[in-house]
Design an enzyme around this catalytic site. Structure first.
Site, PDB file in Angstrom:
ATOM      1  N   ALA A 294       0.850  -1.197   0.000  1.00 34.11           N
ATOM      2  CA  ALA A 294       0.000   0.000   0.000  1.00 34.11           C
ATOM      3  C   ALA A 294       0.879   1.238   0.000  1.00 34.11           C
ATOM      4  O   ALA A 294       1.454   1.598   1.028  1.00 34.11           O
ATOM      5  CB  ALA A 294      -0.929   0.002   1.215  1.00 34.11           C
TER       6      ALA A 294
ATOM      7  N   GLU B 180       6.074  11.401   0.054  1.00 35.59           N
ATOM      8  CA  GLU B 180       4.843  12.179   0.309  1.00 35.59           C
ATOM      9  C   GLU B 180       3.903  12.180  -0.896  1.00 35.59           C
ATOM     10  O   GLU B 180       3.254  13.185  -1.194  1.00 35.59           O
ATOM     11  CB  GLU B 180       5.172  13.623   0.726  1.00 35.59           C
ATOM     12  CG  GLU B 180       6.053  13.736   1.938  1.00 35.59           C
ATOM     13  CD  GLU B 180       5.516  12.999   3.154  1.00 35.59           C
ATOM     14  OE1 GLU B 180       4.296  12.813   3.255  1.00 35.59           O
ATOM     15  OE2 GLU B 180       6.327  12.599   4.000  1.00 35.59           O
TER      16      GLU B 180
END
Length: 377
Positions: free
Chosen positions: A124, A358
């Site tokens: 993920a 990020e």
């Protein structure tokens, strides 16, 4: 504004005293990282954007970003540690209970504790709603099981804000945030990853094997984890953007200095039009990058409803510029730019990280285009 100038002046003095003399040891050998972080906390730099009621200085996020830019020019490692720490602190500020803010946030703000945000998993990454880490409720406790990957500050942090599914049937709405302490039983840190750059920036997997947490460790309310992490990641995208900006500024500075002293054909290479063209491109891209990053920081201070858009633009463009500018810096250095003893070689390798962390730049472009497509009727 006078106070802002005073803070920035103090940041320059701090960098000259604590970071510049140790830059190689920090960036290449990973030394002094925790000590310098503690000093940053002691001198109040971590506290800049946080409310006074929790021990912060109550100043602007823009000022914090400007201080971070100065730090990033000399240490991507320290900049990265601060950025990861900020994510944990803002997670608690955004979604935490008053008790959690008083107990944990106050210490994170002062730099007495170091924090991490753990979202990414082996399966993920760009899709955070697909995390597999699970938290099962048993009475007043939650039992956490799962693995987190690429956690910045892993092994350095005292507190980890960890995302886990409390209700798989609800998808993203079934995600909750938990405060896990480094001393919690059955919580383990994996080996430090061997990265292509920034060896001093801690990065490792986290292993949760029946970690038992009391219900007061849920950040805010159960099921609010996805909302918390989305707001927090917007802040992280600005700090990532400013890290890339600081790197770009340093690369340009080093390239200009070198071009003035490197003599070929009887004169400095800075007098050659091709080198001047490179420098013009670098300087212009950096200025545009700075405007985007600082604009995003100001939008955060203004609670602009489109802050997420501006944060993605800043992160996307600043990281792209960092790769472009560091590449040109290496080109200006020529063969020496490929030698590890020269800082531009290190900057070139570090720059790539900013396009990935990020949220990859591809994800940022999706966010940006979705906003534009909705706005234009």
């Amino acid at each position: 504004m006078d106070l802002d100038k005073e803070v920035l002046s103090g940041a320059v003095e701090f960098i000259e005293k604590y970071i510049q003399p140790r830059e190689k040891e920090i960036e290449v050998e990973g030394l002094f990282v925790k000590d310098i972080f503690k000093e940053l906390g002691y001198h109040g730099f971590i506290a800049i954007p946080f409310p006074k009621e929790y021990g912060g200085l109550g100043l602007s996020f823009r000022l914090f970003v400007d201080v971070s830019r100065l730090i990033a020019k000399h240490s991507g490692t320290i900049s990265g540690v601060i950025g990861a720490h900020l994510l944990s602190a803002f997670s608690i500020l955004i979604g935490g209970t008053e008790e959690q803010k008083q107990k944990s946030l106050t210490k994170l703000i002062k730099g007495e504790l170091i924090g991490s945000l753990a979202l990414t998993e082996p399966n993920a990454g760009s899709d955070p709603s697909s995390i597999e880490t699970e938290a099962k409720k048993e009475g007043d406790y939650y039992i956490l099981n799962g693995t987190k990957a690429f956690t910045t500050n892993a092994g350095l942090s005292d507190i980890y804000v960890i995302m886990a599914k409390t209700d798989r049937e609800r998808g993203a709405r079934g995600m909750s945030a938990f405060i896990v302490e480094s001393t919690d039983e059955n919580f383990k840190i994996g080996r430090q990853e061997s990265k292509m750059a920034l060896p001093g920036l801690p990065n490792a997997s986290l292993f949760l094997n029946d970690v038992k947490l009391y219900r007061d460790r849920v950040v805010g309310k159960e099921g609010t984890g996805f909302a918390i992490v989305m707001k927090t990641l917007d802040i992280g995208r600005v700090t990532t953007g400013v890290g890339a900006l600081g790197l770009s500024e340093r690369a340009l500075e080093e390239a200009v200095k070198y071009s003035k002293k490197r003599i070929q054909f009887g004169k400095p290479i800075s007098s050659f039009e091709m080198i001047q063209s490179y420098i013009a491109d670098m300087a212009t891209e950096i200025e545009a990058s700075k405007l985007l990053v600082m604009n995003a920081a100001e939008k955060k201070d203004q609670n602009d409803p489109k802050f997420s858009l501006y944060a993605s633009m800043a992160k996307y463009y600043a990281s792209k510029v960092a790769v472009d500018v560091s590449r040109l810096a290496v080109q200006i250095f020529g063969g020496y730019g490929w030698i590890e003893d020269y800082i531009v070689a290190r900057l070139y390798k570090e720059a790539k990280m900013y396009e990935i962390i990020e949220g990859t730049n591809e994800i940022q472009k999706l966010i940006i285009s979705n906003y534009i497509l909705k706005e234009v009727k």
